[in-house]
Design an enzyme around this catalytic site. Structure first.
Site, short mmCIF file in Angstrom:
data_model
loop_
_atom_site.label_atom_id
_atom_site.label_comp_id
_atom_site.label_asym_id
_atom_site.label_seq_id
_atom_site.Cartn_x
_atom_site.Cartn_y
_atom_site.Cartn_z
N LYS A 77 43.01 47.78 33.74
CA LYS A 77 42.30 48.95 34.27
C LYS A 77 43.07 50.24 34.05
O LYS A 77 42.47 51.29 33.85
CB LYS A 77 41.99 48.75 35.76
CG LYS A 77 40.89 47.74 36.02
CD LYS A 77 40.34 47.87 37.42
CE LYS A 77 39.22 46.86 37.65
NZ LYS A 77 38.73 46.88 39.03
N LYS B 227 34.88 38.69 29.90
CA LYS B 227 34.20 38.22 31.11
C LYS B 227 33.05 39.15 31.49
O LYS B 227 33.12 40.37 31.27
CB LYS B 227 35.23 38.03 32.23
CG LYS B 227 35.23 39.07 33.28
CD LYS B 227 36.26 38.87 34.35
CE LYS B 227 36.50 40.26 34.90
NZ LYS B 227 37.43 40.44 35.94
N LYS C 217 30.91 43.99 36.37
CA LYS C 217 30.01 44.96 36.97
C LYS C 217 30.01 46.29 36.23
O LYS C 217 29.14 47.11 36.48
CB LYS C 217 30.43 45.22 38.42
CG LYS C 217 30.02 44.12 39.39
CD LYS C 217 30.57 44.49 40.76
CE LYS C 217 30.25 43.45 41.81
NZ LYS C 217 31.18 43.59 42.95
P1 AMP Z 1 34.16 41.77 42.06
O1 AMP Z 1 32.84 41.98 41.45
O2 AMP Z 1 35.28 42.09 41.12
O3 AMP Z 1 34.32 42.39 43.43
O4 AMP Z 1 34.29 40.20 42.28
C1 AMP Z 1 33.67 39.50 43.33
C2 AMP Z 1 33.87 38.01 43.13
O5 AMP Z 1 33.16 37.56 41.96
C3 AMP Z 1 35.34 37.61 42.91
O6 AMP Z 1 35.60 36.41 43.59
C4 AMP Z 1 35.42 37.42 41.42
O7 AMP Z 1 36.43 36.49 41.07
C5 AMP Z 1 34.05 36.89 41.09
N1 AMP Z 1 33.67 37.21 39.69
C6 AMP Z 1 33.56 38.46 39.15
N2 AMP Z 1 33.21 38.39 37.85
C7 AMP Z 1 33.09 37.05 37.55
C8 AMP Z 1 32.73 36.34 36.37
N3 AMP Z 1 32.42 36.96 35.23
N4 AMP Z 1 32.71 34.98 36.44
C9 AMP Z 1 33.00 34.34 37.59
N5 AMP Z 1 33.33 34.96 38.74
C10 AMP Z 1 33.38 36.31 38.74
#
Ligand code: AMP
Ligand code: TRP
Length: 325
Positions: free
Chosen positions: A110, A191, A194
């Site tokens: 980031k 990956k 968002k």
């Molecule tokens: P975040 O959107 O970064 O706040 O992530 C929220 C949750 O979703 C966390 O537990 C991440 O590890 C999981 N997560 C985010 N992106 C992925 C992805 N592409 N595949 C699997 N888990 C994800």
């Protein structure tokens, strides 16, 4: 029952990576001792649009209810409503080293992307550790990308306990076996995330059936033509197999054996996603009609969480030598 805690940032749209990697496990593991948090303070480490943070926090809370978290069973709240998160984070910042923070791959990625690197981006994982410690958390259901943050969290708990006396529970990460890292459909080496870099490669949780079908049909595969489970050699096909396997609680290798063509596999991936997402979208639309109900529920969640958090914070502050007020 194990004490469960996890958090998710209110930035951008929820996608199927969030669902398969994390939220589905949150629902499965929910119990009286589970807390799930909209981590709005973490969202401030990125470029802030105040209206967006506010709207996003409420919408994410709605999303958590829509996927099936039951506020009669678990506690759902917003991080900034419980001031001990920021307070404990400071105490822990004074135990972590600069080297530990700059080694975090998420920080490295980031900080390379933006032109300003804020202090909060560096200390982000410390705030996450504070979130976890405040509730004596034993198990943290997260996706694969949070493994390194969880390792640091464990190090910080052990260090604090050794230096200042037994204070924090040392937590375990709970990462699903499959679909713990759902990849972008247009670039299966990256990956799904968002950020808005790849709208066609990201299946959002509220995408309608046609949109889901179109994105899956256009997913990048390879020219080899054979359906086989091979994460390194065939990342696009492996990603589709994992998504389908995770939705049906199967092994992706077994799923692969049922398909001759990419087209047939994609049809079934799209079908399974549409079936899983439709009820979530419907519940979300219903909940959005009455945001006051959701606000009330978040207030109740913050009260419950705050009671626990203040006890742990006071213990940690005393252990470090802060004079009681
Ligand atoms: P975040 O959107 O970064 O706040 O992530 C929220 C949750 O979703 C966390 O537990 C991440 O590890 C999981 N997560 C985010 N992106 C992925 C992805 N592409 N595949 C699997 N888990 C994800
Ligand atoms: N860092 C996590 C993510 O980006 C979100 C998060 C913040 C979290 N605090 C947490 C996850 C505590 C688990 C426990 O996905």
């Amino acid at each position: 029952m194990a004490r469960i805690f996890s958090g998710i940032q209110p930035s951008g749209q929820l996608h199927i990576g969030n669902y398969l990697g994390a939220l589905r496990n949150w629902v499965r593991e929910q119990n009286d001792d589970a807390l799930y948090c909209v981590v709005d303070l973490h969202a401030l480490t990125e470029d802030v649009d105040p209206a967006e943070v506010r709207r996003g926090s409420l919408e994410l809370a709605v999303g958590l209810l829509a996927v099936g978290l039951d506020p009669e069973v678990c506690t759902i709240f917003v991080q900034s409503h419980v001031p001990e998160h920021a307070r404990l984070s400071w105490l822990l910042e004074c135990t972590v080293t600069y080297g530990e923070l700059t080694r975090m791959t998420q920080f490295k990625d980031k900080s390379k992307r933006g032109d300003v690197v804020r202090g909060g981006l560096l200390t982000y994982p410390v705030l996450m550790a504070a979130d976890i410690f405040l509730y004596n958390t034993e198990v943290v259901p997260v996706g694969d990308d949070q493994r390194q943050h969880m390792e640091l969290t464990r190090v910080l708990a052990e260090r604090f306990n050794n230096r200042f006396g037994e204070t924090f529970v040392v937590p375990e990460a709970m990462v699903p076996t499959f679909a713990a890292r759902v990849m972008d459909l247009q670039d299966p080496t990256r990956k799904m995330s968002k950020s808005e870099l790849s709208p066609q490669g990201t299946v959002n949780m509220y995408d309608d059936a046609d949109t889901v079908a179109r994105k899956v049909r256009r997913a990048v595969t390879d020219t080899d033509g054979e359906v086989r489970w091979d994460r390194e050699g065939k990342p696009g096909v492996a990603n589709l197999l994992e998504i389908l396997a995770a939705l049906g609680d199967e092994d992706p290798k077994a799923v692969a054996e049922r398909y001759e063509t990419y087209g047939a596999l994609k049809d079934d991936v799209a079908g399974a996603l549409i079936e899983a997402l439709a009820p979530i979208r419907a519940r979300r639309d219903e909940l959005l009609e009455d945001p006051a109900v959701v606000r009330a529920l978040l207030a109740r969640g913050a009260d419950r969480a705050g009671e626990m958090a203040s006890v742990t914070y006071a213990r940690a502050a005393a252990a470090m030598g802060l004079l009681a007020p």
